[in-house]
Write an enzyme that holds these catalytic residues in place. Structure first.
Site, PDB file in Angstrom:
ATOM      1  N   GLY A 105      45.735 -67.642   4.032  1.00 36.54           N
ATOM      2  CA  GLY A 105      44.442 -67.171   4.502  1.00 36.54           C
ATOM      3  C   GLY A 105      43.244 -67.857   3.891  1.00 36.54           C
ATOM      4  CB  THR A 135      43.545 -70.092  12.217  1.00 31.22           C
ATOM      5  OG1 THR A 135      44.468 -70.680  11.300  1.00 31.22           O
ATOM      6  CG2 THR A 135      44.179 -70.068  13.598  1.00 31.22           C
ATOM      7  CD  GLU A 169      51.292 -66.403  10.560  1.00 31.78           C
ATOM      8  OE1 GLU A 169      50.730 -66.722  11.634  1.00 31.78           O
ATOM      9  OE2 GLU A 169      50.811 -66.645   9.437  1.00 31.78           O
ATOM     10  CD  GLN A 199      53.046 -71.830   8.974  1.00 29.82           C
ATOM     11  OE1 GLN A 199      54.061 -72.349   8.547  1.00 29.82           O
ATOM     12  NE2 GLN A 199      52.015 -72.543   9.366  1.00 29.82           N
ATOM     13  NE  ARG A 241      51.998 -68.586   4.952  1.00 29.60           N
ATOM     14  CZ  ARG A 241      51.593 -67.940   6.056  1.00 29.60           C
ATOM     15  NH1 ARG A 241      52.054 -66.722   6.317  1.00 29.60           N
ATOM     16  NH2 ARG A 241      50.759 -68.486   6.897  1.00 29.60           N
ATOM     17  CG  HIS A 279      55.364 -52.929 -33.035  1.00 31.71           C
ATOM     18  ND1 HIS A 279      54.136 -52.971 -32.403  1.00 31.71           N
ATOM     19  CD2 HIS A 279      55.116 -53.071 -34.351  1.00 31.71           C
ATOM     20  CE1 HIS A 279      53.203 -53.136 -33.309  1.00 31.71           C
ATOM     21  NE2 HIS A 279      53.778 -53.214 -34.488  1.00 31.71           N
TER      22      HIS A 279
END
Length: 864
Positions: free
Chosen positions: A133, A137, A298, A310, A312, A823
């Site tokens: 993003g 586009t 997508e 798309q 990714r 701790h």
């Protein structure tokens, strides 16, 4: 430059084309090569075109130089500079030769068709950073002239303020990233959406998740319309959510898009049929198999045909631990047990693996222990709940979930718990000499190591370190030492249980645990207060330290009045504790002795917040309160039926608590001393390798495993490409949040607090040190940030012994990670600080400076 280098069809591009086609273009080219996957036709305007337009533009290059010098915090100048660059590129004139190349290619695809014009950056859709993003586009663009106008808009979107800031934060140079533009034929879908081939909620790699909505997918991605959600596992739809869908966005014939209200009968119907859901999931698995990594895809559906526009990598998934077999496994995070959830460098990981008797697996720069064998037996399950679950409700809840779901089925074989050898009953008398002797043996081992390691070099040094690690393991896992450690833990648990049962008093052991003998970590915090007392005598030195001196400040101090005395005090402290640092279980971390400036804010805090001799008074006050509490409990117990017997047993348990609890911090101190000796010797060898040109930097040794050093010392050769790959991977790992538990399917199991008694605006955690305190929250992620005032409450991710000097300045403690005996909890009890640990996302949900209330007895933090 040849004309045809400006444009390339998808079938001329593959995943290796990232430098010329960008992430989106390379992915589309690769997708178009997968059999059975439909990708709308198109081509890429390569980065060659972008470079030709921008490289020789004087004003643009001047602005880029200015931009590269700006930090991410300088929002105003970033905004002004990036806006100017954006304007220049938007209005740039595309040279005729590039225009012709684009026009000619459009003629072959259909000049009058509608296209999506999409940005494709060279740092985009990467396994290590998605940049999703970041660039623009434009949909449904028709006509050559309009397409040519939108191309510079895509180039310019590389320089929005958001994109510029993101690059600065992630260490990407503005000239380093180039932009291709994808010109792709529009599909006019009835339905579109997103497919994840791993569940984005649980990270389970065996579950696919589909979001589906009517119209264009960009509306769904942007959050403008509602979408159905389906989950699929093993070829079955396991879950579906069908919300009300009032609107969809569709393309217009003349170009552009429009929002349209859906017919009432469509608003609540399932967007995809079950058969379509399963078909789409199979397509996703085929794409995932091709790329070899879970994908964010997508897609769109046009006339019953799925098109992929798309794909990714999913960059938010935590990696699965590497194993040799395909059996179902469950892993527990070692970092959550050791209070160090940061990513570790390869040398640090290999040293930790060599230091333990249990096989460790790696993932995302962290260590994990396979607990599958324990989960396969009821004995093992009980042991896990008793060890991991007893000190941390989140771990207990996660383990309960794992067991109830039978992720690892119970077998008939009764696997012994992993701690079996160490938990065999050994009765220790309440004799302080037991701890004294254990510490004496540890000191002797450190001294012998210090003397012997100085004579070792090269391969002989590595052999010596491996042998000494064996001796270290014997010391760390010495049965008597382990029993001494367990004696304090057992006494604390006994006191809390019986005082609540007999007297109705919760967490009585917390006060009894104050100012223990032989606690090397709490002694360290008080010792630094003594150093502050010496500096306080010399105002000139205090002023010098307040003005942020350089790394050579210890030498420079000698020039001031009292400088020799202060130098000696700091040096003496470093001799005792200089091997410590934040995240100290990673041998590659910078130690205080290597960077003493880390101590300056802590010293100044002590000077500012305390009167002289406050350390000694603090210790004596804690001891007095503990003794007074003991007498109070014994007096009340004697008034009960069988009171003398109860008081006598309690007196024995209190003695056990105060004799043995302080020893709990010593084994790690012993280990870190050994680590520091190893590191110093290895760094001398690394300096020689740097001088002879084998290593580019001596710190490169941190990105090699211990076993790999042998060949390098022998041959004088190193794989620089491997080192760079590991450096790049480490940068990615640093951004990941490790899970408490993860399965071999990649499912993250975190656990949830189940509390109904919380006040409004309260955050649940684990009560580890009793008391209630209100104050200002100081959200501190690194010790260098630590500027504290009296009454402040420390809020941080986790603490290890290096944080102890801060504990003397605070009034309460909140951490995201921790347990009853970790701790932070131990030192908080010893210093009498109310503390709550295991508060999920505390550093994000609590804002620095907010007023909060910490209830260390009930286990919650209230934002006031």
């Amino acid at each position: 430059m040849r004309k045809d280098s400006y444009v390339l069809n998808f079938n001329e591009i593959d995943r290796k084309s990232l430098p010329i086609a960008g992430g989106k273009g390379a992915s589309l080219g690769e997708l178009s090569r997968i059999e059975g996957i439909r990708v709308p036709d198109g081509f890429c305007i390569t980065t060659d075109a972008y470079q030709e337009l921008t490289e020789n533009h004087p004003e643009l290059n001047l602005l880029l130089t200015e931009l590269e010098q700006l930090p991410a915090e300088n929002h105003k100048v970033i905004s002004e500079t990036s806006n100017r660059i954006h304007q220049i590129i938007t209005n740039i004139e595309i040279p005729p030769v590039i225009q012709k190349a684009i026009s000619d290619r459009l003629l072959t695809f259909g000049e009058t068709d509608a296209y999506a014009v999409r940005s494709s950056a060279t740092a985009e859709d990467l396994p290590t950073a998605s940049f999703a993003g970041q660039q623009d586009t434009f949909l449904n663009v028709t006509g050559t002239e309009s397409i040519l106008k939108h191309i510079p808009k895509c180039w310019a979107s590389l320089f929005t303020e958001r994109a510029v800031t993101y690059r600065i934060q992630h260490g990407f140079g503005h000239r380093q990233i180039q932009l291709s533009v994808v010109i792709q034929k529009m599909v006019f879908p009835q339905v579109s959406g997103i497919l994840f081939t791993a569940d984005p909620i649980t990270s389970n790699r065996n579950i696919s998740s589909i979001d589906a909505g009517y119209g264009l997918g960009e509306a769904l991605v942007s959050g403008l319309v509602n979408a159905d959600t389906y989950r699929i596992q093993g070829g079955q739809i396991t879950d579906r959510k069908i919300p009300l869908k009032k609107h969809a966005i569709y393309p217009l014939p003349e170009g552009g898009t429009m929002e349209q209200e859906l017919e009432p009968e469509n608003q609540r119907e399932q967007v995809l049929t079950d058969l379509q859901i399963l078909e789409l999931e199979r397509i996703g698995r085929r794409i995932e198999a091709h790329f070899g990594y879970p994908q964010d895809i997508e897609w769109c559906l046009d006339n019953g045909v799925f098109y992929i526009v798309q794909s990714r990598p999913i960059t938010t998934l935590f990696p699965v631990p590497e194993v040799a077999d395909n059996e179902k496994q469950v892993y527990v995070s070692v970092g959550h047990q050791q209070m160090m959830t940061d990513a570790m460098k390869p040398l640090g990981i290999s040293f930790w693996q060599l230091s333990t008797s249990h096989p460790m697996h790696t993932a995302g720069g962290r260590l994990f222990l396979d607990i599958s064998k324990q989960l396969a037996s009821q004995t093992g399950r009980d042991s896990l709940l008793n060890t991991l679950g007893k000190s941390d409700p989140l771990s207990k809840d996660a383990l309960t979930d794992i067991m109830e779901r039978n992720i690892i089925p119970l077998s008939s074989e009764q696997t012994q718990p992993i701690t079996n050898k160490l938990t065999s009953e050994v009765t220790l008398s309440n004799d302080p000499e037991i701890v004294t002797e254990l510490i004496r043996k540890g000191r002797q081992a450190i001294q012998e190591l210090h003397e012997q390691i100085r004579t070792k070099t090269g391969s002989g040094l590595l052999d010596f370190i491996r042998e000494d690690l064996g001796r270290l393991r014997q010391l760390l896992f010495d049965p008597k030492g382990f029993q001494a450690l367990m004696a304090g833990i057992t006494a604390s648990a006994w006191i809390n249980e019986h005082m609540q049962e007999w007297l109705g008093e919760k967490n009585a052991a917390d006060v009894l645990s104050q100012s223990l003998d032989n606690n090397v970590t709490s002694e360290m915090g008080l010792a630094l207060m003594d150093v502050a007392d010496i500096i306080r005598l010399y105002p000139e030195i205090r002023t010098f330290l307040e003005n942020t001196p350089g790394e050579d400040f210890l030498h420079e101090i000698k020039a001031f009045n009292g400088g020799e005395v202060v130098h000696e005090a700091i040096t003496h402290f470093l001799d005792q504790y200089g091997m410590r640092c934040a995240g100290e279980i990673d041998i590659t971390k910078t130690r205080w002795s290597e960077k003493p400036t880390i101590l300056i804010p802590l010293l100044l805090n002590n000077i500012r917040n305390f009167e002289p001799q406050a350390g000694k008074r603090k210790f004596e006050l804690g001891r007095a309160e503990a003794l007074e509490k003991e007498q109070e409990l014994l007096t009340r117990l004697k008034q009960l039926p069988d009171g003398e017997e109860k008081a006598s047993e309690t007196r024995q348990r209190v003695a056990q608590l105060r004799i043995f609890s302080g020893y709990r911090e010593y084994p790690k101190y012993l280990m870190i001393n050994h680590y520091f000796e190893y590191k110093q010797a290895l760094m001398k060898e690394a300096e020689n390798l740097e001088l002879t040109g084998v290593l580019s930097s001596k710190e490169d040794i941190f990105f090699l495993r211990f076993e790999e050093l042998q060949d390098i010392f022998r041959t004088g050769k190193v794989d620089q490409q491997l080192i760079q790959q590991r450096k790049d991977a480490f940068k990615t790992y640093e951004k990941l949040t490790p899970p408490r538990f993860i399965t071999s399917d990649g499912e993250v199991i975190s656990g949830r607090y189940k509390r109904e008694d919380l006040p409004e605006n309260a955050l649940a955690g684990l009560a580890v040190s009793t008391g209630v305190i209100e104050g200002r929250a100081r959200v501190i992620l690194t010790m260098e940030q630590a500027v504290l005032e009296e009454g402040d409450i420390l809020v941080t991710t986790f603490t290890d012994p290096s944080w102890t000097p801060l504990f003397v300045s605070i009034k309460g403690l909140v951490t995201e990670v921790g347990g009853l005996m970790t701790h932070g909890a131990v030192i908080a009890r010893e210093y009498g600080l109310p503390a709550v640990v295991g508060v999920e996302n505390a550093t994000k949900l609590i804002t620095d400076g907010q007023r909060i209330r910490v209830n260390g007895g009930e286990g919650w933090v209230e934002i006031l």
